[in-house]
Design an enzyme around this catalytic site. Structure first.
Site, PDB file in Angstrom:
ATOM      1  N   HIS A 264       0.835  -1.211   0.000  1.00 46.31           N
ATOM      2  CA  HIS A 264       0.000   0.000   0.000  1.00 46.31           C
ATOM      3  C   HIS A 264       0.869   1.261   0.000  1.00 46.31           C
ATOM      4  O   HIS A 264       0.704   2.149  -0.854  1.00 46.31           O
ATOM      5  CB  HIS A 264      -0.900  -0.012   1.232  1.00 46.31           C
ATOM      6  N   GLU A 265       1.793   1.336   0.944  1.00 46.78           N
ATOM      7  CA  GLU A 265       2.652   2.523   1.019  1.00 46.78           C
ATOM      8  C   GLU A 265       3.571   2.615  -0.193  1.00 46.78           C
ATOM      9  O   GLU A 265       3.893   3.709  -0.662  1.00 46.78           O
ATOM     10  CB  GLU A 265       3.457   2.515   2.313  1.00 46.78           C
TER      11      GLU A 265
END
Length: 499
Positions: A264-265
């Site tokens: 996600h990051e």
């Protein structure tokens, strides 16, 4: 020195202050000793006030008035025109906010984050309550300074998603509730949950880190221009050009948490790392909005990372690091990362229920900012909303009202970006599938280059040139249509749960 060069040097100087501010924020969340937060908060407040003062100074106003003249503006190239437009919009908006208020918010939120962490550790909302009360008061003051037509919360929404209004957001929420609530009930009543216990064991943290790095390599994350660290709440920070940092958090009882937090990051980081060099240290050197940013992180995390095609490739990486998975099939690994459950924690929520976590936060924020509820009522109302939307009640504050860092950072108006990001990602994916017809076989081969390049060409390379709806229409041919997300969810999870 000509006036355009002067202007560019001036906004570059502002950008360098922003880099220093970002570095302090990142350090406070990662490596700073706990006794340093008081003095770092003061430094942060002073730098933030200085950067803000430059952004709304008379000198900046003079530059913008000059370059906004039709005779001058028309002779600028498209990048300089966009830079002037973005600067002018920010100037007109933030000129309304007193610099002392900006400094007060920066100082208060940097201290509040420390007490949020402490309150979360102790599972005691009362530790954080006085700081949150001050933040809410400051946020209302900021909203009043910015101005709004109908709803005070609109002023804060606009900080993260330009032009978004509470009324249209409520319409989107209503559509999703009508289309997905019955589907969720059907999943729980008639669906067959796949096995996934193989992910819920003791996993060595160092090996989890190794697995996260393999995922970032697959995504073509540039480790020479970024790094990965640990924090209480995973986040991505762009320090400046060629320096984007992500954090993750490890759970030694469940492998999925750190892996998907990292992906996600990493999606956020890819966006920032592929903004063109000509935008560096200008107002264009960032994403179009927080929701467009979330479309990138959610695309990589869910549409790619939770796809069957990714697991045909990534199963080999997993088994090499964790041989215990040798007996688990690729299909089981895929289905095991797509379990739908009534969870307390937003960041651990599945694709089907995630937006419902956002809906309740949106309702609470909007009510707080409009004085319909107060901070002291939050733990009780939070639990009531969790029962209403997800059928569960958190057993303590850490798993409930204290789970998110956003309010301690003063980020009221941010949460809806997550929901919109999900919707944007599905709409972008629908167009990507039409343009890259063999995307699935590329993923099975462990290749993400063409998919990344599609995102670069359609999203990343424009930086902040366009506002979100304009960018989405440019990329997909239409403005936001939540039907793409609903169709994606129903098709994917009907197959997984054998409906």
């Amino acid at each position: 020195m000509d006036k355009l060069t002067e202007f560019k040097e001036y906004i570059s100087k502002i950008a360098r202050y922003q880099q220093a501010i970002s570095l302090i924020y990142w350090d406070l969340e990662t490596h700073a000793p706990k006794n340093a937060y008081e003095y770092r908060s003061q430094a942060l407040g002073e730098l933030t006030e200085l950067e803000f003062t430059m952004s709304i100074s008379d000198r900046m106003g003079e530059y913008l008035d000059y370059f906004s003249k039709d005779s001058i503006f028309g002779n600028l190239n498209e990048y300089d025109q966009a830079s002037v437009k973005v600067s002018k919009k920010g100037y007109d908006k933030f000129k309304k906010i007193p610099s002392k208020l900006v400094r007060k918010i920066a100082e208060t939120t940097s201290k509040a984050t420390h007490f949020w962490q402490l309150a979360r550790k102790e599972s005691d909302f009362s530790i954080f309550k006085p700081y949150l009360e001050e933040i809410v008061s400051l946020e209302k003051e900021e909203a009043e300074a910015l101005g709004y037509e109908e709803n005070r919360y609109d002023a804060l929404l606009d900080l993260y998603e330009p032009n978004l209004k509470t009324t249209s957001l409520k319409e989107t929420v209503k559509y999703l509730q009508e289309k997905l609530s019955p589907f969720i009930r059907e999943l729980f009543e008639n669906g067959k949950e796949p096995r996934h216990e193989f992910y819920e064991k003791n996993f060595d943290v160092e090996k989890q880190k190794e697995l996260s790095i393999e995922a970032l390599k697959f995504m073509n994350f540039d480790f020479d221009s970024g790094r990965m660290d640990i924090s209480a709440h995973p986040f991505t920070t762009k320090i400046g050009p060629m320096d984007v940092r992500i954090t993750t958090r490890y759970n030694d009882k469940d492998l999925r948490y750190s892996l998907f937090s990292t992906i996600h990051e990493g999606g956020h980081a890819l966006y920032e790392l592929h903004i063109p060099e000509e935008f560096f240290e200008t107002p264009l050197d960032s994403g179009a909005s927080m929701a467009i940013h979330e479309s990138q992180s959610r695309f990589w995390e869910n549409i790619v990372g939770r796809s069957p095609y990714f697991w045909k490739f990534f199963a080999k990486k997993l088994r090499k690091i964790f041989p215990d998975f040798d007996e688990v099939t690729e299909e089981e690994l895929y289905k095991g990362v797509n379990i739908v459950k009534k969870d307390f924690i937003r960041t651990e929520a599945d694709e089907v229920t995630y937006n419902f976590h956002i809906m309740m936060r949106f309702e609470l924020e909007e009510a707080l900012i409009n004085d319909r509820i107060n901070v002291g009522e939050l733990p009780t109302i939070w639990n009531e909303k969790m029962k209403e939307y997800l059928g569960v009640v958190p057993p303590n504050d850490s798993l409930g009202v204290l789970q998110d860092v956003h309010w301690s950072n003063g980020q009221f108006g941010y949460f809806p970006s997550y929901m919109l990001g999900n919707l944007y990602s599905a709409q972008l994916f629908d167009k990507l599938k039409k343009d890259i017809k063999d995307y699935s076989s590329q993923l099975e081969d462990g290749k993400s280059d063409e998919i990344l390049n599609w995102m670069i060409e359609n999203v990343h390379k424009y930086g902040k040139m366009y506002e979100p709806e304009e960018l989405l229409k440019k990329a997909t041919g239409e403005t936001l249509n939540p039907k793409y997300f609903v169709d994606y969810i129903k098709e994917k999870f009907s197959e997984i749960y054998q409906l």
